[in-house]
Design a protein around this motif. Structure first.
Motif, PDB file in Angstrom:
ATOM      1  N   MET A   1       1.066  -1.189  -0.023  1.00  0.00           N
ATOM      2  CA  MET A   1      -0.429  -0.190  -0.331  1.00  0.00           C
ATOM      3  C   MET A   1       0.970   1.126   0.213  1.00  0.00           C
ATOM      4  O   MET A   1       1.842   1.668   1.384  1.00  0.00           O
ATOM      5  N   PRO A   2       0.930   2.172  -1.184  1.00  0.00           N
ATOM      6  CA  PRO A   2       1.161   3.228  -1.019  1.00  0.00           C
ATOM      7  C   PRO A   2       0.942   4.497   0.515  1.00  0.00           C
ATOM      8  O   PRO A   2       0.473   4.270   0.915  1.00  0.00           O
ATOM      9  N   ASP A   3       2.346   4.491   0.812  1.00  0.00           N
ATOM     10  CA  ASP A   3       2.663   5.988   2.498  1.00  0.00           C
ATOM     11  C   ASP A   3       1.008   7.323   1.658  1.00  0.00           C
ATOM     12  O   ASP A   3       1.399   8.111   2.671  1.00  0.00           O
ATOM     13  N   ARG A   4       1.499   7.241   0.514  1.00  0.00           N
ATOM     14  CA  ARG A   4       0.126   8.616   0.027  1.00  0.00           C
ATOM     15  C   ARG A   4       1.129  10.036   0.833  1.00  0.00           C
ATOM     16  O   ARG A   4       0.690  10.681   1.368  1.00  0.00           O
ATOM     17  N   ARG A   5       2.361  10.131   0.785  1.00  0.00           N
ATOM     18  CA  ARG A   5       3.362  11.315   1.155  1.00  0.00           C
ATOM     19  C   ARG A   5       3.361  11.696  -0.162  1.00  0.00           C
ATOM     20  O   ARG A   5       3.329  11.324  -0.940  1.00  0.00           O
ATOM     21  N   VAL A   6       3.009  13.322  -0.126  1.00  0.00           N
ATOM     22  CA  VAL A   6       3.645  14.601  -1.221  1.00  0.00           C
ATOM     23  C   VAL A   6       4.813  15.229  -1.069  1.00  0.00           C
ATOM     24  O   VAL A   6       4.974  15.680   0.151  1.00  0.00           O
ATOM     25  N   THR A   7       5.713  14.791  -1.670  1.00  0.00           N
ATOM     26  CA  THR A   7       6.888  15.567  -1.327  1.00  0.00           C
ATOM     27  C   THR A   7       6.903  16.725  -3.289  1.00  0.00           C
ATOM     28  O   THR A   7       6.797  16.247  -4.172  1.00  0.00           O
ATOM     29  N   ILE A   8       7.740  17.360  -2.982  1.00  0.00           N
ATOM     30  CA  ILE A   8       8.970  18.021  -4.220  1.00  0.00           C
ATOM     31  C   ILE A   8       9.762  17.054  -4.673  1.00  0.00           C
ATOM     32  O   ILE A   8      11.039  16.960  -4.206  1.00  0.00           O
ATOM     33  N   ASP A   9       9.390  16.818  -6.007  1.00  0.00           N
ATOM     34  CA  ASP A   9      11.019  16.272  -6.915  1.00  0.00           C
ATOM     35  C   ASP A   9      10.689  16.821  -8.341  1.00  0.00           C
ATOM     36  O   ASP A   9      10.523  16.598  -9.207  1.00  0.00           O
ATOM     37  N   PRO A  10      12.439  17.854  -8.240  1.00  0.00           N
ATOM     38  CA  PRO A  10      12.431  18.426  -8.960  1.00  0.00           C
ATOM     39  C   PRO A  10      12.952  18.246  -9.863  1.00  0.00           C
ATOM     40  O   PRO A  10      13.079  18.274 -11.747  1.00  0.00           O
ATOM     41  N   THR A  11      13.846  16.515  -9.724  1.00  0.00           N
ATOM     42  CA  THR A  11      14.478  15.945 -11.668  1.00  0.00           C
ATOM     43  C   THR A  11      13.297  15.292 -11.753  1.00  0.00           C
ATOM     44  O   THR A  11      13.383  14.986 -12.646  1.00  0.00           O
ATOM     45  N   GLY A  12      12.631  14.962 -11.128  1.00  0.00           N
ATOM     46  CA  GLY A  12      11.151  14.252 -11.545  1.00  0.00           C
ATOM     47  C   GLY A  12      11.140  12.387 -11.472  1.00  0.00           C
ATOM     48  O   GLY A  12      10.742  12.204 -12.635  1.00  0.00           O
ATOM     49  N   ARG A  13      12.875  12.333 -10.918  1.00  0.00           N
ATOM     50  CA  ARG A  13      12.688  10.825 -11.194  1.00  0.00           C
ATOM     51  C   ARG A  13      12.488  10.026  -9.804  1.00  0.00           C
ATOM     52  O   ARG A  13      12.965   8.357  -9.598  1.00  0.00           O
ATOM     53  N   LEU A  14      12.283  10.095  -8.743  1.00  0.00           N
ATOM     54  CA  LEU A  14      11.387   9.880  -7.368  1.00  0.00           C
ATOM     55  C   LEU A  14      10.419   8.537  -8.141  1.00  0.00           C
ATOM     56  O   LEU A  14       9.012   8.777  -9.038  1.00  0.00           O
ATOM     57  N   ALA A  15      10.955   7.928  -7.489  1.00  0.00           N
ATOM     58  CA  ALA A  15       9.199   6.068  -8.289  1.00  0.00           C
ATOM     59  C   ALA A  15       7.697   6.803  -7.397  1.00  0.00           C
ATOM     60  O   ALA A  15       7.395   7.713  -5.985  1.00  0.00           O
ATOM     61  N   GLY A  16       6.665   6.494  -7.924  1.00  0.00           N
ATOM     62  CA  GLY A  16       5.819   7.212  -7.447  1.00  0.00           C
ATOM     63  C   GLY A  16       4.600   7.783  -8.904  1.00  0.00           C
ATOM     64  O   GLY A  16       4.805   8.600  -9.318  1.00  0.00           O
ATOM     65  N   ARG A  17       3.702   8.303  -8.515  1.00  0.00           N
ATOM     66  CA  ARG A  17       2.790   9.122  -8.925  1.00  0.00           C
ATOM     67  C   ARG A  17       2.825  10.294  -9.075  1.00  0.00           C
ATOM     68  O   ARG A  17       3.835  10.707  -7.487  1.00  0.00           O
ATOM     69  N   THR A  50       2.911  25.875   0.603  1.00  0.00           N
ATOM     70  CA  THR A  50       3.285  26.926   0.985  1.00  0.00           C
ATOM     71  C   THR A  50       4.719  27.154   0.104  1.00  0.00           C
ATOM     72  O   THR A  50       5.018  28.007  -0.814  1.00  0.00           O
ATOM     73  N   GLU A  51       5.052  26.001   0.229  1.00  0.00           N
ATOM     74  CA  GLU A  51       6.943  25.811  -0.435  1.00  0.00           C
ATOM     75  C   GLU A  51       6.149  26.146  -2.113  1.00  0.00           C
ATOM     76  O   GLU A  51       6.748  26.699  -1.983  1.00  0.00           O
ATOM     77  N   LEU A  52       5.465  25.346  -2.281  1.00  0.00           N
ATOM     78  CA  LEU A  52       5.571  25.414  -3.845  1.00  0.00           C
ATOM     79  C   LEU A  52       5.133  26.856  -4.413  1.00  0.00           C
ATOM     80  O   LEU A  52       5.886  27.056  -5.491  1.00  0.00           O
ATOM     81  N   ALA A  53       4.207  27.011  -3.680  1.00  0.00           N
ATOM     82  CA  ALA A  53       3.391  28.754  -4.106  1.00  0.00           C
ATOM     83  C   ALA A  53       5.098  29.482  -4.155  1.00  0.00           C
ATOM     84  O   ALA A  53       5.186  30.102  -4.553  1.00  0.00           O
ATOM     85  N   ALA A  54       6.394  29.261  -3.007  1.00  0.00           N
ATOM     86  CA  ALA A  54       7.046  30.320  -2.743  1.00  0.00           C
ATOM     87  C   ALA A  54       8.239  29.719  -4.314  1.00  0.00           C
ATOM     88  O   ALA A  54       8.945  30.583  -4.846  1.00  0.00           O
ATOM     89  N   LEU A  55       8.210  28.592  -4.586  1.00  0.00           N
ATOM     90  CA  LEU A  55       9.223  27.930  -5.839  1.00  0.00           C
ATOM     91  C   LEU A  55       8.513  28.850  -6.974  1.00  0.00           C
ATOM     92  O   LEU A  55       9.448  29.013  -7.844  1.00  0.00           O
ATOM     93  N   THR A  56       7.505  29.185  -7.182  1.00  0.00           N
ATOM     94  CA  THR A  56       6.416  28.870  -8.375  1.00  0.00           C
ATOM     95  C   THR A  56       6.592  30.799  -8.823  1.00  0.00           C
ATOM     96  O   THR A  56       6.315  31.775  -9.505  1.00  0.00           O
ATOM     97  N   MET A  57       6.764  31.783  -7.597  1.00  0.00           N
ATOM     98  CA  MET A  57       6.737  32.860  -7.473  1.00  0.00           C
ATOM     99  C   MET A  57       7.896  33.838  -8.154  1.00  0.00           C
ATOM    100  O   MET A  57       8.788  33.236  -8.508  1.00  0.00           O
ATOM    101  N   ASN A  58       7.090  34.477  -9.623  1.00  0.00           N
ATOM    102  CA  ASN A  58       8.277  35.294 -10.386  1.00  0.00           C
ATOM    103  C   ASN A  58       9.292  34.241 -11.039  1.00  0.00           C
ATOM    104  O   ASN A  58      10.046  34.966 -11.623  1.00  0.00           O
TER     105      ASN A  58
END
Length: 67
Positions: A1-17, A50-58
């Motif tokens: 069963m997946p652990d359902r954690r959500v993380t930022i992966d700037p490389t796009g290489r982590l396993a999972g959805r 909040t972290e995603l919003a900070a990464l995308t600002m400007n």
């Protein structure tokens, strides 16, 4: 069963959805809660939103900042 954690992966290489988010402010405001929650099938925690919003600002560019 997946652990359902959500993380930022700037490389796009982590396993999972995964999901991409446009780096323009409008995309972020609309997308963080609605689109990402739907794409990932799990609620987005407040601190991650909040972290995603900070990464995308400007920041210009496409989903990976390459366009």
């Amino acid at each position: 069963m997946p652990d359902r954690r959500v993380t930022i992966d700037p490389t796009g290489r982590l396993a999972g959805r995964g999901a991409y988010l446009c780096r323009q402010d409008d995309c972020t405001r609309i997308g963080i809660r609605r689109a990402l929650t739907q794409a990932l099938e799990v609620p987005i925690p407040d601190e991650l939103a909040t972290e995603l919003a900070a990464l995308t600002m400007n920041t210009e560019g496409g989903a990976r900042g390459q366009e």
